[in-house]
Design a protein around this motif. Structure first.
Motif, mmCIF file in Angstrom:
data_model
loop_
_atom_site.group_PDB
_atom_site.id
_atom_site.type_symbol
_atom_site.label_atom_id
_atom_site.label_comp_id
_atom_site.label_asym_id
_atom_site.label_seq_id
_atom_site.Cartn_x
_atom_site.Cartn_y
_atom_site.Cartn_z
ATOM 1 N N UNK A 1 0.827 -1.205 0.000
ATOM 2 C CA UNK A 1 0.000 0.000 0.000
ATOM 3 C C UNK A 1 0.862 1.255 0.000
ATOM 4 N N UNK A 2 1.861 1.278 0.856
ATOM 5 C CA UNK A 2 2.699 2.487 0.955
ATOM 6 C C UNK A 2 3.457 2.734 -0.352
ATOM 7 N N UNK A 3 3.886 1.682 -1.002
ATOM 8 C CA UNK A 3 4.579 1.828 -2.285
ATOM 9 C C UNK A 3 3.640 2.372 -3.353
ATOM 10 N N UNK A 4 2.449 1.767 -3.468
ATOM 11 C CA UNK A 4 1.494 2.208 -4.475
ATOM 12 C C UNK A 4 0.976 3.605 -4.191
ATOM 13 N N UNK A 5 0.763 3.913 -2.907
ATOM 14 C CA UNK A 5 0.272 5.237 -2.536
ATOM 15 C C UNK A 5 1.282 6.318 -2.916
ATOM 16 N N UNK A 6 2.555 6.046 -2.646
ATOM 17 C CA UNK A 6 3.592 7.019 -2.995
ATOM 18 C C UNK A 6 3.717 7.207 -4.492
ATOM 19 N N UNK A 7 3.679 6.098 -5.243
ATOM 20 C CA UNK A 7 3.787 6.182 -6.699
ATOM 21 C C UNK A 7 2.566 6.887 -7.296
ATOM 22 N N UNK A 8 1.376 6.588 -6.749
ATOM 23 C CA UNK A 8 0.165 7.237 -7.239
ATOM 24 C C UNK A 8 0.189 8.731 -6.984
ATOM 25 N N UNK A 9 0.713 9.114 -5.825
ATOM 26 C CA UNK A 9 0.793 10.537 -5.488
ATOM 27 C C UNK A 9 1.726 11.275 -6.447
ATOM 28 N N UNK A 10 2.852 10.638 -6.768
ATOM 29 C CA UNK A 10 3.791 11.247 -7.710
ATOM 30 C C UNK A 10 3.131 11.425 -9.081
ATOM 31 N N UNK A 11 2.419 10.384 -9.543
ATOM 32 C CA UNK A 11 1.750 10.474 -10.844
ATOM 33 C C UNK A 11 0.663 11.549 -10.823
ATOM 34 N N UNK A 12 -0.055 11.656 -9.696
ATOM 35 C CA UNK A 12 -1.146 12.625 -9.590
ATOM 36 C C UNK A 12 -0.635 14.055 -9.680
ATOM 37 N N UNK A 13 0.369 14.398 -8.857
ATOM 38 C CA UNK A 13 0.810 15.801 -8.894
ATOM 39 C C UNK A 13 1.653 16.098 -10.128
ATOM 40 N N UNK A 14 2.259 15.063 -10.738
ATOM 41 C CA UNK A 14 2.969 15.279 -12.001
ATOM 42 C C UNK A 14 1.979 15.651 -13.099
ATOM 43 N N UNK A 15 0.806 15.001 -13.069
ATOM 44 C CA UNK A 15 -0.237 15.356 -14.032
ATOM 45 C C UNK A 15 -0.713 16.781 -13.843
ATOM 46 N N UNK A 16 -0.865 17.198 -12.589
ATOM 47 C CA UNK A 16 -1.283 18.570 -12.317
ATOM 48 C C UNK A 16 -0.250 19.583 -12.767
ATOM 49 N N UNK A 17 1.022 19.286 -12.493
ATOM 50 C CA UNK A 17 2.090 20.198 -12.904
ATOM 51 C C UNK A 17 2.166 20.308 -14.423
#
Length: 218
Positions: free
Chosen positions: A131-147
């Motif tokens: 969970x912690x691995x996927x959560x961190x990777x998902x967060x990176x993908x999410x804010x990268x999309x916003x940026x």
């Protein structure tokens, strides 16, 4: 030449995208982060209703990518008309929009994986490290999309000022939104982006309708 009904109203796909995103996160409700304690994470995912809401949220987010792609295509057409061809600003906005969409699809998929059953018999098992691995990777993908979306906002705003693709007040506001999105690691800039996209969607429909009103003096 008359514009088809679909072409006239297709810009509303941007508003539909925003509505689906907001609905998805309202359904999901609260979340947990990788930094939370094992007990908090286990309690969150131990709730069968919460797991069901997580899966529904993911489907809504994936569904939202379809009207977003339509909106990006409509926006490209409007920007191209304003720029006098597929110039740098038009292509930058189009490319950034597609990349952001792809990143948000990846983020939604990574976020939902911990909600799904993993045992062979269909029973639910939570892997805290996973969970912690996927959560961190998902967060990176999410804010990268916003940026990345900041480039679409910037290009649209530039052509809004130069060619009137969108109202000037919305263009000036867009410069501020684009700047905020450089800090998309925070949630607030993404919320502002959703509001701006909704406004642009409505403005594009209004401007197309206004441009099709026959000139009584002609």
């Amino acid at each position: 030449m008359r514009t088809s009904g679909f072409a006239r109203w297709a810009a509303l796909s941007g508003a539909l995208f925003v509505i689906l995103w907001v609905t998805a996160f309202v359904i999901l409700g609260g979340t947990v982060e990788g930094s939370d304690s094992d007990a908090e994470i286990s309690a969150y995912f131990g709730d069968e209703g919460q797991r069901a809401r997580g899966v529904i949220t993911q489907f809504l987010l994936l569904a939202a990518s379809l009207p977003l792609i339509v909106f990006i295509a409509v926006l490209r057409s409007r920007l191209e008309s304003g720029e006098g061809g597929a110039g740098v600003w038009t292509m930058a906005a189009f490319g950034a929009g597609l990349v952001s969409t792809a990143l948000w699809i990846v983020a939604a998929t990574l976020y939902v994986l911990p909600f799904l059953p993993k045992a062979g018999d269909g029973a639910y098992e939570l892997d805290l490290d996973g969970f912690r691995l996927l959560n961190g990777a998902g967060y990176i993908a999410f804010y990268s999309g916003g940026t990345t979306m900041s480039l679409l906002v910037l290009a649209t705003s530039v052509l809004g000022i130069r060619a009137g693709v969108i109202p000037k007040w919305l263009s000036w506001l867009g410069f501020a939104v684009a700047l905020l999105l450089l800090a998309a690691i925070l949630l607030f800039p993404v919320i502002v982006l959703l509001a701006w996209l909704f406004a642009v969607s409505i403005a594009l429909v209004w401007r197309r309708n206004q441009s099709e009103v026959p000139d009584a003096t002609a």
